[in-house]
Design a protein around this motif. Structure first.
Motif, PDB file in Angstrom:
ATOM      1  N   ALA A  33       0.934  -1.212  -0.119  1.00  0.00           N
ATOM      2  CA  ALA A  33      -0.003   0.088   0.025  1.00  0.00           C
ATOM      3  C   ALA A  33       1.008   1.396   0.050  1.00  0.00           C
ATOM      4  O   ALA A  33       0.584   2.217  -0.646  1.00  0.00           O
ATOM      5  CB  ALA A  33      -0.930   0.125   1.214  1.00  0.00           C
ATOM      6  N   GLY A  34       2.171   1.186   0.779  1.00  0.00           N
ATOM      7  CA  GLY A  34       2.880   2.393   0.778  1.00  0.00           C
ATOM      8  C   GLY A  34       3.590   2.820  -0.761  1.00  0.00           C
ATOM      9  O   GLY A  34       3.637   3.812  -1.028  1.00  0.00           O
ATOM     10  N   VAL A  36       2.383   1.700  -3.697  1.00  0.00           N
ATOM     11  CA  VAL A  36       1.321   2.280  -4.529  1.00  0.00           C
ATOM     12  C   VAL A  36       1.065   3.572  -4.287  1.00  0.00           C
ATOM     13  O   VAL A  36       0.695   4.425  -5.156  1.00  0.00           O
ATOM     14  CB  VAL A  36       0.133   1.232  -4.647  1.00  0.00           C
ATOM     15  CG1 VAL A  36      -1.017   1.825  -5.117  1.00  0.00           C
ATOM     16  CG2 VAL A  36       0.337  -0.172  -4.838  1.00  0.00           C
ATOM     17  N   THR A  37       0.722   3.887  -3.063  1.00  0.00           N
ATOM     18  CA  THR A  37       0.594   5.531  -2.789  1.00  0.00           C
ATOM     19  C   THR A  37       1.525   6.306  -3.133  1.00  0.00           C
ATOM     20  O   THR A  37       1.465   7.451  -3.653  1.00  0.00           O
ATOM     21  CB  THR A  37       0.181   5.736  -1.152  1.00  0.00           C
ATOM     22  OG1 THR A  37      -0.929   4.608  -0.826  1.00  0.00           O
ATOM     23  CG2 THR A  37      -0.036   6.995  -0.872  1.00  0.00           C
ATOM     24  N   ALA A  38       2.827   5.938  -2.888  1.00  0.00           N
ATOM     25  CA  ALA A  38       3.960   6.801  -3.291  1.00  0.00           C
ATOM     26  C   ALA A  38       4.074   6.837  -4.615  1.00  0.00           C
ATOM     27  O   ALA A  38       4.161   8.043  -5.481  1.00  0.00           O
ATOM     28  CB  ALA A  38       5.218   6.179  -2.655  1.00  0.00           C
ATOM     29  N   HIS A  40       1.604   6.695  -6.931  1.00  0.00           N
ATOM     30  CA  HIS A  40       0.423   7.512  -7.368  1.00  0.00           C
ATOM     31  C   HIS A  40       0.765   8.971  -7.275  1.00  0.00           C
ATOM     32  O   HIS A  40       0.412   9.851  -7.933  1.00  0.00           O
ATOM     33  CB  HIS A  40      -0.933   7.099  -6.654  1.00  0.00           C
ATOM     34  CG  HIS A  40      -1.962   7.888  -6.958  1.00  0.00           C
ATOM     35  ND1 HIS A  40      -2.769   7.813  -8.301  1.00  0.00           N
ATOM     36  CD2 HIS A  40      -2.809   8.997  -6.267  1.00  0.00           C
ATOM     37  CE1 HIS A  40      -3.411   8.448  -8.203  1.00  0.00           C
ATOM     38  NE2 HIS A  40      -3.689   9.261  -7.150  1.00  0.00           N
ATOM     39  N   TYR A  41       1.262   9.256  -5.971  1.00  0.00           N
ATOM     40  CA  TYR A  41       1.604  10.512  -5.506  1.00  0.00           C
ATOM     41  C   TYR A  41       2.870  11.011  -6.342  1.00  0.00           C
ATOM     42  O   TYR A  41       2.820  12.309  -6.893  1.00  0.00           O
ATOM     43  CB  TYR A  41       2.192  10.689  -3.969  1.00  0.00           C
ATOM     44  CG  TYR A  41       2.563  12.026  -3.865  1.00  0.00           C
ATOM     45  CD1 TYR A  41       1.804  13.025  -3.520  1.00  0.00           C
ATOM     46  CD2 TYR A  41       3.962  12.241  -3.519  1.00  0.00           C
ATOM     47  CE1 TYR A  41       2.147  14.241  -2.921  1.00  0.00           C
ATOM     48  CE2 TYR A  41       4.373  13.747  -3.100  1.00  0.00           C
ATOM     49  CZ  TYR A  41       3.417  14.511  -2.864  1.00  0.00           C
ATOM     50  OH  TYR A  41       4.042  15.906  -2.356  1.00  0.00           O
ATOM     51  N   ARG A  43       3.523  10.304  -9.457  1.00  0.00           N
ATOM     52  CA  ARG A  43       3.034  10.294 -10.931  1.00  0.00           C
ATOM     53  C   ARG A  43       2.316  11.498 -11.496  1.00  0.00           C
ATOM     54  O   ARG A  43       2.273  12.077 -12.342  1.00  0.00           O
ATOM     55  CB  ARG A  43       2.109   8.899 -11.161  1.00  0.00           C
ATOM     56  CG  ARG A  43       1.786   8.919 -12.621  1.00  0.00           C
ATOM     57  CD  ARG A  43       0.975   7.561 -12.894  1.00  0.00           C
ATOM     58  NE  ARG A  43       0.102   7.690 -12.023  1.00  0.00           N
ATOM     59  CZ  ARG A  43      -1.227   6.856 -12.542  1.00  0.00           C
ATOM     60  NH1 ARG A  43      -1.156   6.316 -13.330  1.00  0.00           N
ATOM     61  NH2 ARG A  43      -2.138   7.035 -11.568  1.00  0.00           N
ATOM     62  N   ASP A  46      -4.132  12.054 -12.650  1.00  0.00           N
ATOM     63  CA  ASP A  46      -4.410  11.127 -13.798  1.00  0.00           C
ATOM     64  C   ASP A  46      -5.422  11.750 -14.817  1.00  0.00           C
ATOM     65  O   ASP A  46      -6.284  12.595 -14.593  1.00  0.00           O
ATOM     66  CB  ASP A  46      -5.490  10.075 -12.925  1.00  0.00           C
ATOM     67  CG  ASP A  46      -5.622   8.954 -13.938  1.00  0.00           C
ATOM     68  OD1 ASP A  46      -5.062   8.645 -15.023  1.00  0.00           O
ATOM     69  OD2 ASP A  46      -6.748   8.311 -13.804  1.00  0.00           O
TER      70      ASP A  46
END
Length: 100
Positions: A33-34, A36-38, A40-41, A43, A46
């Motif tokens: 989860a960490g 994926v969150t990093a 997304h942040y 990138r 969207d």
């Protein structure tokens, strides 16, 4: 003499194994989860949700409308001239200050 299970019995050993498995799964879940969150942040926003890209300029839209036949040549050249002679529209906050 008891060796290995420290007197906890079979159920105690089984309970420790279950806690270790659940704890390991929770740990790996938090790690994933960490990451994926990093990602997304880092990138950014969207842009695949059907929103028009901000890179589409007024000239490109005008050229598309002319190519599709929505406007004729006179309208195209008139609007193109307006785009060439005017700057970007004023910010709404600037226009309210001028009215006072």
């Amino acid at each position: 003499m008891m060796y290995g299970n420290y007197g906890t019995g079979m159920w105690g050993v089984l309970l420790m194994v279950v806690f270790m498995i659940v704890g390991g799964l929770l740990l790996w879940g938090l790690i994933v989860a960490g990451v994926v969150t990093a990602a997304h942040y880092l990138r950014g926003p969207d842009r695949s949700r059907g929103m028009p890209e901000t890179g589409t300029s007024a000239r490109q839209v005008l050229a598309q409308r002319f190519a599709q036949g929505d406007i004729d040549e006179n309208e195209y050249t008139r609007r193109l001239h307006v785009l060439d002679t005017t700057g970007p529209p004023p910010h709404p906050a600037d226009t309210t200050q001028q009215r006072r």
